[in-house]
Structures are given as structure tokens and as C-alpha cells.
Design an enzyme around this catalytic site. Sequence first.
Site, short mmCIF file in Angstrom:
data_model
loop_
_atom_site.label_atom_id
_atom_site.label_comp_id
_atom_site.label_asym_id
_atom_site.label_seq_id
_atom_site.Cartn_x
_atom_site.Cartn_y
_atom_site.Cartn_z
N ASN A 255 -4.80 -1.03 -3.18
CA ASN A 255 -6.01 -0.32 -3.58
C ASN A 255 -5.87 0.95 -4.15
OD1 ASN A 255 -7.99 -2.36 -3.83
ND2 ASN A 255 -8.50 -1.94 -1.63
N CYS B 37 -6.69 -8.19 4.30
CA CYS B 37 -5.96 -8.18 2.90
C CYS B 37 -4.99 -7.14 2.85
CB CYS B 37 -7.11 -8.47 2.00
SG CYS B 37 -7.25 -10.10 1.70
N PHE B 38 -5.03 -6.19 3.78
CA PHE B 38 -4.00 -5.01 3.90
C PHE B 38 -4.30 -4.09 2.49
CE2 PHE B 38 -1.73 -9.22 4.71
CZ PHE B 38 -2.33 -9.20 6.13
N CYS B 39 -5.46 -4.11 2.30
CA CYS B 39 -5.83 -3.06 1.09
C CYS B 39 -5.16 -3.58 -0.26
CB CYS B 39 -5.41 -1.57 1.07
SG CYS B 39 -6.23 -0.55 2.40
N ASN B 40 -4.96 -4.81 -0.35
CA ASN B 40 -4.53 -5.57 -1.51
C ASN B 40 -5.17 -6.65 -1.91
OD1 ASN B 40 -2.66 -7.06 -3.47
ND2 ASN B 40 -0.80 -6.34 -2.50
#
Length: 464
Positions: free
Chosen positions: A134, A391-394
Site C-alpha cells: 500500500n 492481505c498484508f497491506c497488498n
Amino acid sequence: MNLQTAFTNAYPEYSDTRALDAVRSRDFPLLDALNHVYLDYTAANLVPLSLLERHTALLRDHLLGNPHSTNPASALASTYAAQARLSVLEFLNADPDEYTVVFTANATQALKLVGEAYPFNGDGDYLLTFDNHNSVNGIREFARTKGCRVTYVPVLLPDMRVDADALVSHLTRPSRGGPRLLAYPAQSNFSGAQHPLEWISLAHQHGWDVLLDAAAFIPTNALDLNRCRPDFVSLSFYKVFGYPSGIGCLVARRAALAKLRRPWFAGGTITVASVQGDKFYLAEGESAFEDGTPDYLALPAVIFGLQYVTSIGIETIHRRVACLTGWLLDRLRSLQHANGMTLARIYGPPSTHRRGGTVTFNLYNPDGKPIDHRGVETRANDANLSLRTGCFCNPGGGEIALGITGTELATCFRQPEHETRLTVDDFRLCIDGKSSGAVRVSLGLASNVDDVEAFIRFAETFLG
Ligand SMILES: Cc1ncc(COP(=O)(O)O)c(C=O)c1O
């Protein structure tokens, strides 16, 4: 054949990395003392005791002051800061005449420095891959504010590699005259896929600047800036050697840095600023980008941390992580319910070819229904096993992996009640029973085969 023999036969080169077993016992004794299975290296490396001790001794034995002065305590801090910059360049094989280092709080701040100061305009382009953190996605907001075109290149299932044809066709389309920036991660923090560094020179040939997010790549791979020559590189040091947690950097080609236009000035970034004269003059090079007082007490630890990794050998770390990743993929794929259904659906490259030690997946019941990743996390926490879910900032990686379509998302975001607020539960309702996240297990310099086996035993508890 027992598992140990099977592992050794499949990955004989693991034995070349035995030095890391000694590193683990010396520097990470808590892992075994606390029976903690740590599998979240993509989020952060752990603190090595010897690095901590070396840094503590330095602070105990020396007087370091704010480097914005010339007094002896300041001068010593400045010496360490300069040495830290050179150490970073040396670690990345970057020529100090060509590249410089801007110290930041983390990779995100490095990315923001580029985003807010890149000369985007209505004739320009910001091209980025779906697979991005992100902090790279967020740059699109700076680009759009300046009227710049923003284009995403998709990643393709099942391997989650970038659609290379689409990327090349965007890179080679005629320029509209404005500045063009390509941004992508050297390694995905979602799928572990390593995206080709060869794209950098192709992009350059067509007049693009390149921002390479190396945050997830650099802890277990050598990055040679003399070979691949991106314009900007972002990274966080805690991901590489665990300590300190408050320093990252932007490594930039001096020529590329000179193209940036900072939206403000601050303490430390100017030669002269005047109130009555209403004028300011930015300092040269990296100084213009380091807002306020740098974390000067921590900068010596960057020198020590890079020496630490170099003394172990990034190739040794890489080899060990590659062996363990291969074994983890083999073992996870082999798990089947009694009815023959596979337990895990893995997102990303199936082998260790061009992939790092980040393995993301969802677990499924014998009837093929996904097991909520949040429940997996709770059970892992209870088992003293550190992994990551979500979503691991993705989000781009997540949407592709989980099959969430643009239409579904648009419908969800357009609902009047979702105009300004959307909880995770609302989101789950929108995507109608699909998984809204995944489970991520990641390996790093202190990992060993027992960690992988402990995780597999944990995963087996979901078999029915
Ligand atoms: C690929 C990638 N880019 C950027 C970041 C952001 O790093 P930080 O949170 O240290 O700013 C991360 C963090 O996980 C990452 O994995």
C-alpha cells in the site's frame, strides 16, 4: 525414509548453511528457550543479541549529540551517519558518485518522499503492478492530484507473476511528453514472487524512471545496484537485521533525486530560510530530504547490522531460506484430508525459482470450503507460532489471489452506507463468502527445518 533424510536428500545444499545454526543459538536463544516458532520474517526480522550488545556498548562508551552542529558530540554522530550512508551503498554495490542514501523512518517514508516530490503532471504516467504494498499504491494519490495518468498492470494466477506482455506494452507506448514513473516490488510481500530486475533497463530505454521497492527482497537476496540501476529504492532495516526498528532509507540516483520537487522545507533540509525575505534554499542532495533530526543514535546500528549480515553472508542466508521454502512448499502441498482433498491452496510460484521465502495460502475443509484465516491465526497464536494473516497491506495481490473482482468491489464501495466507512465484516459480506484474506508464513535468517516441521504439525491439526 524419515523426514530429516528426505529433507537432506531433497535440499543437500542446506548443509552449506550450517553456520546459521550457530548464529541462531548465539543471537536468537529465545526462540528455543520460549519454544516460539517465528514465521513472520517478511514483517520483521528478530533482534540479534550480538547486534544489540554492540550498539549498546557504543552508546555506553561514546557521547553522541544532535548532528546539526559542529561540537564534538555532534561531530561524532555526523561521522557515524556518513559511515552509515557509505555502508548502505557498499552493501548494495552502489557507486557513491552515482547514488546517495536518504535516511528515513521506514520504507513507507522513503516511498512517500518520492511520491510527494515526483514531478507528475497531466502528460505523465504512473505505472505500477497490482502486486504492490500500500505504501507504493498510495503514491497514486499524489499522481492523480497532479492530473497524472495512473495505470495498473495485473498479475496472473496461479503464479502471481506480472503480466509481462501488458507491462512491456505500457512501457513501450509513445510518451506524451511528461515524466513517467514505473513502481514495482523486487519481491512480493504477498506471494514471494520475485519480479524481473531486467525491467529496469527496459524502462530506462523508453524514458521511464523506476522506483524499486526492495523492502521484502533485500533481507534474503543480494541487490546489486551497479547491475540493475533503479532510480529509487526503498527499504526498512528492521526487516534485514531486526534492529533498530525506526530506520529505513531511500537509495536514489543523484540525477533522479535532482528531478524531485519537495512540497515544503523543514529543519535540516535547507541552507538558508528567511521569514522576512519569504524565501528558502534547499540543501544539496540527501540533506534536502532528511526532515528534522535523524535518528542519529540508531544510525551506528545500521553500520553494525550491515556488517552482521555481510559477515554471515547474504548468499548463505539466501541459500538457507531457499531450501526451507522449497521444503515448506513440498510439505504443505502434500497435506491431504482423508477424502483426498488438499488442505492448502498456495498463491504464488510453485517452486523456489524466482521466489523468496514468503508463502501465502488458505486452508480448506474436506468439503472444499475455506477455513477463515482469522481462526487459523487465533490457533497459531495459542500454539506460540507467529505468522500473519489478512492481505498484508497488498490489496492488489489479495484481490487477484482470492478472486475478488473489480465489479464486486465497485458495487461494495458505491453503497451509500460505505461512502466513508467500511469495516472488515461489511467487506466480507460484500464479497459473499469468499476469503477476505490469507495466511502468510515467511522464513528468514534464523529459520531452520524444525520451524518448518513445527508449522506442518500445526497445519495437520486442520486435517479431517
Ligand atoms: C514490499 C514492502 N514494501 C513496503 C513495506 C513497508 O515497510 P514499512 O512498514 O517498514 O514502511 C513493506 C512492509 O511490510 C513491504 O513488505
